[in-house]
Design a protein around this motif. Structure first.
Motif, short mmCIF file in Angstrom:
data_model
loop_
_atom_site.label_atom_id
_atom_site.label_comp_id
_atom_site.label_asym_id
_atom_site.label_seq_id
_atom_site.Cartn_x
_atom_site.Cartn_y
_atom_site.Cartn_z
N PHE A 228 46.14 16.82 16.47
CA PHE A 228 46.94 15.28 16.47
C PHE A 228 47.40 15.82 18.11
N VAL A 229 47.10 14.15 18.22
CA VAL A 229 48.20 13.92 19.32
C VAL A 229 49.46 12.85 19.43
N VAL A 230 50.16 12.83 20.35
CA VAL A 230 51.67 11.94 20.11
C VAL A 230 51.60 11.79 21.65
N ARG B 200 50.33 13.68 24.66
CA ARG B 200 50.86 15.37 24.47
C ARG B 200 50.16 15.43 23.11
N GLN B 201 49.30 16.42 23.21
CA GLN B 201 48.11 16.79 21.94
C GLN B 201 49.15 18.74 21.65
N VAL B 202 48.75 18.32 20.20
CA VAL B 202 49.44 19.44 19.26
C VAL B 202 49.05 20.54 18.26
N ASN C 296 47.44 8.68 9.92
CA ASN C 296 46.67 8.12 11.53
C ASN C 296 47.54 7.30 12.01
N ALA C 297 48.26 7.16 12.76
CA ALA C 297 49.16 6.20 13.19
C ALA C 297 50.76 6.41 12.82
N VAL C 298 50.59 7.26 12.89
CA VAL C 298 52.50 7.85 11.87
C VAL C 298 53.40 7.99 12.91
N ASP C 299 54.90 7.57 12.65
CA ASP C 299 56.13 8.26 13.19
C ASP C 299 56.17 9.50 13.13
N VAL C 300 56.24 10.00 14.01
CA VAL C 300 55.93 11.79 13.72
C VAL C 300 57.27 11.98 14.75
N TYR C 301 57.88 13.69 14.13
CA TYR C 301 58.53 14.04 15.36
C TYR C 301 58.40 15.76 15.67
N VAL C 302 58.31 16.05 16.99
CA VAL C 302 57.83 17.11 16.49
C VAL C 302 58.16 18.71 17.31
N ALA C 303 58.30 19.58 17.08
CA ALA C 303 59.21 21.30 17.78
C ALA C 303 58.30 22.13 17.87
N GLY C 304 58.23 22.48 18.98
CA GLY C 304 57.35 23.48 18.55
C GLY C 304 57.71 24.23 20.62
N CYS C 305 56.22 25.04 21.29
CA CYS C 305 56.07 25.28 22.08
C CYS C 305 55.62 25.22 24.01
N ALA C 306 55.74 24.27 24.31
CA ALA C 306 54.46 24.45 25.21
C ALA C 306 53.62 25.63 25.64
N ASP C 307 52.29 25.41 25.05
CA ASP C 307 51.22 26.22 25.26
C ASP C 307 50.81 25.87 26.64
N ALA C 308 50.08 27.22 27.46
CA ALA C 308 49.16 27.14 28.43
C ALA C 308 48.46 26.84 29.46
N GLN C 309 48.13 26.07 27.93
CA GLN C 309 46.71 25.06 28.40
C GLN C 309 47.05 23.81 28.00
N GLY C 310 48.01 23.58 27.46
CA GLY C 310 48.51 21.79 28.13
C GLY C 310 48.92 21.41 26.81
N TYR C 311 48.97 22.04 25.39
CA TYR C 311 49.89 21.15 24.47
C TYR C 311 50.48 22.23 23.77
N VAL C 312 50.99 21.64 22.91
CA VAL C 312 51.96 22.48 22.12
C VAL C 312 51.78 22.80 21.12
N GLN C 313 52.53 24.20 20.54
CA GLN C 313 52.26 24.62 19.80
C GLN C 313 53.56 24.33 18.89
#
Length: 615
Positions: free
Chosen positions: A547-549, A556-558, A571-588
């Motif tokens: 999904f995207v945030v 940012r893509q997740v 869809n279109a819901v408030d969201v918190y994401v905790a993760g790591c930046a991936d070299a391809q540009g998205y968040v793991q």
């Protein structure tokens, strides 16, 4: 007026009767919501619109492309919510005015009959696009793309230009032309490149009266400036340069295409601003063109001819009853090689189409002289602008390919009138040409011009002002504050180690996102979407939720590893994401939290080490 309403209702009813179908720009439905979501270019426009109505502005203040169309999508979301189905219904209702605009242009240019024929062609062409959607890449009103809105804008601009060139004594009309061109540039910037070519027609319309020509040119420039300066000033104030379009990605693509390595993506240097980067990329493209003029002229000429051919090939090129099913349900890709695979009947049809188009151009010249070439000039200018950008065919020429069947309609009606005249049933049409330019132009209408200028300023300013209208739903927050919100959320101690999570959130290399989560799509191993712009959605091994945030920092893509699709992830819901930046540009993602009543938390499975990079 009643006829316009009837045409709009007919177009809307026929277009809405066609079912939504998957395409590259709205891929097939997937869990968890089994709903259509936009993707690629369509997704780009839509998530910026979602961010705009969330109070984040245009990508948090960054430069964007097609801002007026993005604002339009934002308004559709305000009316229709976040459902793709409802938004495309509203967009279809709006774009059903396209045949109406063609009718008005055809009626002014030739006759009511011509307007009706062209409007009918436009309605049928859109139905064909719907039918071909499962088989190939198309663009139509049920996709969140700017092509058909740009076509509507080009027709309205052509109508404004025609009114001006056919009535040059009305000194306020050039201001309307300039304002219309400026607003259209906020949907498709390259449309401005048509104006110098239209100016050539003005030389003949004004009979080389230089004082009036200069005055008209100044008014056109003023109208365009009034519509564009608010947005361009916004870009300059945000460090994006005094630009219309997105300065970064657009010039990167331009520089990329003006090279022998089409996959090369020039990187930004350390400390280089967006404006400096854009200038450097344009410099690379200029230097390449100067060093390789033959090569550049070759691909520009090839793309230009492809655009012209596609504009003519929009008309039927076959009478092949072997594929009779195509009369009801299209199941063969007969249009992919329309010229190379033509049989004798197909060649005859092509020649007939071109002959009727030629008659239409000739009849238009006989009636209006140089002004009769207006649709042709606009098409050639727009096709050239695409060719310079190394684009051609398909949806790139859709904004102007209506001119092919426009001249066809004019030519067919002229042939019909001549046939009746030859049979003695009617006299050949002898419509007077455009009025000659009189030395006694009307007095300059200062009040009307001032009102029009104010209108264009307000219309142009509505785009940057939209960034201040909507309340900010996701205000800036520190990483520590976001970490505290996550830790107080609906976490299951059996799945998450609170102490380890706290250390992970506090780590310097971890990423915490908070914003609007859009387009959740679950993929099993080996599944994904084509294209290289959305890496979190790409085909890869391992099942996952993508999904995207969208928030005040942009998009940012997740990617969240999951063994099965979540039962609840709206869809279109408030969201918190905790993760790591991936070299391809998205968040793991390690953890995704949907807060509020009934909130959920989703954890990356089989994670024992709370450190970046995630295994």
């Amino acid at each position: 007026a009643a006829l316009c309403v009837a045409l709009w209702a007919l177009a809307a009813a026929l277009w809405l009767s066609q079912p939504l179908q998957p395409s590259f720009f709205n891929p097939q439905v997937r869990p968890p919501n089994m709903a259509y979501y936009p993707y690629s270019d369509a997704g780009y426009y839509d998530y910026i619109a979602e961010g705009l109505i969330s109070g984040n502005g245009f990508l948090g203040g960054k430069g964007v492309t097609r801002p007026l169309y993005i604002l339009f999508l934002g308004l559709l979301h305000l009316l229709g919510g976040h459902s793709y189905d409802r938004v495309v219904v509203l967009q279809t209702l709006a774009l059903a005015t396209f045949p109406v605009a063609l009718y008005l242009f055809g009626r002014a240019f030739h006759s009511r009959a011509a307007g009706l024929v062209v409007a009918g062609f436009a309605i049928l062409r859109e139905l064909n696009a719907y039918a071909a959607t499962p088989l190939t890449e198309v663009s139509h009103a049920k996709m969140l793309l700017s092509d058909l809105p740009a076509a509507l804008g080009m027709v309205l601009l052509a109508l404004a230009c025609f009114r001006w060139l056919s009535q040059p004594q009305k000194r306020w009309l050039p201001l309307v032309v300039g304002g219309a061109a400026g607003l259209l540039a906020l949907v498709r910037a390259q449309s401005l490149l048509a104006m110098p070519f239209v100016a050539l027609l003005a030389l003949f319309a004004y009979r080389w009266k230089w004082r009036r020509i200069i005055e008209a040119g100044v008014l056109i420039g003023l109208g365009a400036a009034l519509a564009l300066v608010p947005w361009m000033s916004r870009n300059a104030a945000r460090g994006n340069g005094f630009s219309i379009d997105q300065p970064g990605n657009q010039v990167i693509i331009f520089a990329q295409r003006y090279s022998f390595e089409l996959q090369r993506w020039p990187a930004r240097e350390a400390g280089e601003s967006e404006a400096d980067y854009s200038r450097r990329m344009l410099g690379l493209a200029r230097d390449f063109a100067l060093e390789n003029p033959g090569y550049v002229a070759g691909f520009i000429g090839a793309h230009f001819l492809n655009n012209v051919i596609d504009s003519a090939a929009v008309l039927p090129l076959r009478l092949n009853f072997d594929q009779y099913r195509d009369n009801w349900v299209i199941d063969s890709l007969f249009w992919e090689t329309p010229l190379t695979d033509l049989d004798t009947i197909g060649v005859a049809l092509l020649l007939l189409n071109l002959a009727v188009i030629a008659v239409g151009i000739g009849a238009s010249w006989a009636r209006w002289k140089s002004v009769g070439l207006l649709p042709l000039v606009i098409t050639l200018a727009y096709s050239l602008s695409n060719a310079i950008a190394r684009n051609s065919g398909w949806r790139y020429v859709l904004p102007v390919d209506w001119t092919g069947y426009f001249y066809f309609a004019v030519g067919a009606l002229a042939l019909f009138a001549w046939t009746l005249a030859a049979l003695g049933r009617a006299q050949s049409e002898n419509t007077p040409s455009a009025q000659p330019v009189s030395a006694a132009f009307e007095r300059f209408p200062w009040r009307r011009s001032a009102a029009l200028g104010l209108l264009f300023v307000l219309a142009g300013a509505s785009v940057p002002l939209a960034e201040y209208v909507f309340p900010q739903r996701y205000p800036p927050a520190s990483k520590a504050e976001l970490a505290e919100r996550i830790l107080s959320g609906p976490l299951d101690p059996a799945l998450v180690d609170p102490a380890a999570l706290q250390d992970f959130l506090a780590a310097e290399n971890s990423v915490i996102l908070y914003g609007r989560g859009l387009y959740p799509r679950f993929y099993t191993s080996g599944e994904g979407e084509l294209g290289n712009g959305w890496p979190a959605f790409a085909i890869r091994e391992g099942s996952r939720l993508a999904f995207v945030v969208v928030n005040g920092d942009g998009m940012r893509q997740v990617l969240l590893r999951q063994e099965r699709a979540p039962r609840w992830f709206p869809n279109a819901v408030d969201v918190y994401v905790a993760g790591c930046a991936d070299a391809q540009g998205y968040v793991q993602a390690l953890l995704v939290v949907l807060p509020g009543p009934g909130g959920r938390a989703y954890v990356r499975p089989e994670t024992t080490a709370y450190t970046c990079p995630l295994p």
